[in-house]
Design a protein around this motif. Structure first.
Motif, short mmCIF file in Angstrom:
data_model
loop_
_atom_site.label_atom_id
_atom_site.label_comp_id
_atom_site.label_asym_id
_atom_site.label_seq_id
_atom_site.Cartn_x
_atom_site.Cartn_y
_atom_site.Cartn_z
N ARG A 183 3.41 1.27 -5.62
CA ARG A 183 2.99 2.23 -4.61
C ARG A 183 3.40 3.65 -4.98
O ARG A 183 2.72 4.62 -4.64
CB ARG A 183 3.58 1.83 -3.25
N HIS A 184 4.55 3.79 -5.68
CA HIS A 184 5.03 5.14 -6.00
C HIS A 184 4.04 5.90 -6.88
O HIS A 184 4.08 7.13 -6.93
CB HIS A 184 6.38 5.06 -6.70
N LEU A 185 3.16 5.17 -7.56
CA LEU A 185 2.17 5.84 -8.40
C LEU A 185 0.98 6.35 -7.59
O LEU A 185 0.18 7.15 -8.12
CB LEU A 185 1.67 4.88 -9.47
N PHE A 186 0.84 5.92 -6.35
CA PHE A 186 -0.32 6.26 -5.54
C PHE A 186 0.07 6.99 -4.25
O PHE A 186 -0.75 7.12 -3.35
CB PHE A 186 -1.10 4.99 -5.18
N ASN A 187 1.30 7.47 -4.16
CA ASN A 187 1.75 8.18 -2.95
C ASN A 187 1.44 9.66 -2.98
O ASN A 187 1.73 10.38 -2.02
CB ASN A 187 3.26 8.00 -2.76
N GLY A 188 0.87 10.14 -4.06
CA GLY A 188 0.54 11.55 -4.15
C GLY A 188 1.73 12.37 -4.63
O GLY A 188 2.82 11.85 -4.92
N GLN B 261 -1.59 14.32 -11.41
CA GLN B 261 -2.25 13.02 -11.50
C GLN B 261 -2.00 12.18 -10.25
O GLN B 261 -2.87 11.42 -9.82
CB GLN B 261 -1.76 12.28 -12.74
N ALA B 262 -0.80 12.30 -9.67
CA ALA B 262 -0.51 11.56 -8.44
C ALA B 262 -1.42 12.00 -7.32
O ALA B 262 -1.84 11.19 -6.47
CB ALA B 262 0.95 11.75 -8.07
N ALA B 263 -1.74 13.30 -7.26
CA ALA B 263 -2.67 13.79 -6.23
C ALA B 263 -4.06 13.20 -6.43
O ALA B 263 -4.77 12.90 -5.46
CB ALA B 263 -2.72 15.31 -6.27
N GLU B 264 -4.45 12.99 -7.68
CA GLU B 264 -5.76 12.40 -7.94
C GLU B 264 -5.79 10.92 -7.57
O GLU B 264 -6.82 10.40 -7.12
CB GLU B 264 -6.10 12.56 -9.43
N ARG B 265 -4.67 10.22 -7.73
CA ARG B 265 -4.63 8.78 -7.44
C ARG B 265 -4.29 8.48 -5.99
O ARG B 265 -4.34 7.32 -5.57
CB ARG B 265 -3.58 8.10 -8.33
N GLN B 266 -3.91 9.48 -5.22
CA GLN B 266 -3.42 9.23 -3.87
C GLN B 266 -4.46 8.51 -3.02
O GLN B 266 -5.64 8.85 -3.01
CB GLN B 266 -3.05 10.56 -3.20
N THR B 267 -3.99 7.47 -2.35
CA THR B 267 -4.87 6.68 -1.49
C THR B 267 -4.03 6.02 -0.41
O THR B 267 -2.86 5.69 -0.61
CB THR B 267 -5.63 5.61 -2.29
N GLU B 268 -4.63 5.86 0.75
CA GLU B 268 -3.96 5.18 1.85
C GLU B 268 -4.28 3.69 1.88
O GLU B 268 -3.50 2.88 2.36
CB GLU B 268 -4.36 5.83 3.19
N ASP B 269 -5.47 3.34 1.39
CA ASP B 269 -5.92 1.95 1.40
C ASP B 269 -5.56 1.32 0.04
O ASP B 269 -6.42 1.14 -0.83
CB ASP B 269 -7.43 1.89 1.66
#
Length: 367
Positions: free
Chosen positions: A203-208, A186-194
């Motif tokens: 941020r830890h939820l969106f770091n991949g 799921q983290a890979a699906e939420r990963q974003t730089e912006d």
């Protein structure tokens, strides 16, 4: 003029009569008598107050003090109760204030998290309930199979059940390793730089997924060993009692329970939903604590004692004023029968003296 103590006893007994009966009359039995002319004599300016009036004024003041003293006596027990609880109530009130502030902050935090992260939740609202029910069912089945085999082998039932619960819990716990794999996916699906600034605290939820998968790999290895050891143990135990076929059956069931626990954990795992549920739990706990402190029995008891004290004092204050007013009326009735001495009433331009019996006594407490 009679002695004042006897008048005091007489007036006190009369003043204690119910208010509805004091000074009652029947106006329907009265009539105005027609006359040719009416004359009245004003009070002489040389007379200030007669001894009769001074005596009645003193009795009026006495009634007020007597009723105020009786109010103090009647309210003494509840007053002491309220005073003895004052410190504890103050500390509890401070705790209520802190609990209220914490509850408000937790509620605001929960609302903010829900507004920010709810679009990223993939778990159903009722998923936790189903997850717990499935976990309990898997644990119960694994425990029953192992406990039955141990009891058939000759183990004490209490020891067999305890050991079976431990082994079943180990099997179900091994399936929790799936949560790590699910979180990484799921983290890979939420990963974003912006990442928006509002989501910076999360941020830890969106770091991949983590770059190093060594530790998750170790967790999977340990989980596999747990499944293997439990399955082999059940296979050996059942084989020794009922043969190889029975051992393979129950060993396979143990492995299937571990795999089902893996799927159950995979289906339920959601890091974002965990954050939301944790914030909701914190808000509910803080609100429950605030309501429990606000409804404390100590505060209710102190408030009740304070209300009773005020009510008793107010009642006797009014009774004292009423008794004083009754004596004031008696004074004017006594003056009414002596118009040849003090006239029929004050002159129109005369300033009437203050009525001492109509002023309530202020309650004075020692420091």
């Amino acid at each position: 003029m009679p002695r004042i103590p006897s008048i005091t006893r007489k007036r006190r007994s009369r003043a204690r009569r119910p208010a509805a009966r004091v000074g009652t009359s029947h106006p329907e039995g009265l009539r105005l008598i027609p006359v040719e002319a009416a004359t009245a004599t004003a009070r002489p300016a040389t007379i200030d107050k007669t001894y009769l009036e001074l005596g009645h004024d003193a009795l009026t003041l006495e009634q007020q003090h007597l009723f105020a003293a009786e109010g103090e006596v009647r309210s003494r027990s509840v007053s002491s109760t309220a005073k003895s609880l004052a410190f504890a109530v103050g500390e509890t009130t401070a705790s209520v204030g802190r609990a209220k502030s914490a509850a408000e902050k937790a509620s605001v935090r929960h609302e903010q998290i829900r507004e920010l992260l709810s679009p990223y939740v993939r778990r159903k609202a009722t998923s936790s309930r189903g997850y717990m029910l499935r976990t309990a069912a898997l644990l119960l089945g694994d425990t029953a199979g192992l406990a039955g085999a141990a009891i058939a082998l000759g183990e004490y039932p209490a020891l067999a059940v305890a050991q079976a619960i431990s082994a079943g819990t180990a099997t179900v716990t091994a399936g929790l390793a799936a949560a790590q794999l699910r979180h990484a996916q799921q983290a890979a699906e939420r990963q974003t730089e912006d990442l928006p600034e509002a989501l910076t605290p999360y941020r830890h939820l969106f770091n991949g997924p983590p770059k190093n998968m060594r530790l998750p790999g170790v967790a999977f290895l340990v989980a596999a060993l747990i499944v293997l050891l439990v399955s082999v143990g059940i296979f050996a135990l059942r084989s020794a009692i009922e043969g190889t076929i029975s051992g393979l059956t129950f060993g396979g069931l143990a492995a299937a329970i571990a795999l089902a626990s893996f799927i159950n954990s995979w289906y339920h795992a959601d890091a974002v939903a965990d954050v939301l549920e944790s914030a909701q739990h914190d808000a509910l706990v803080a609100d429950r604590r605030h309501r429990r402190l606000a409804g404390s029995r100590l505060i209710r008891k102190a408030e009740q004692a304070g209300a009773q004290e005020k009510s008793i004092v107010a009642e006797h204050t009014h009774r004292g004023v009423a008794a004083g007013a009754h004596i004031e009326a008696d004074k004017y009735r006594a003056l009414l029968v002596s118009p040849d001495v003090i006239g029929h009433g004050p002159a129109p331009d005369a300033v009437p003296a203050p009525v001492t019996g109509a002023q309530p006594i202020k309650r004075v407490r020692p420091a």
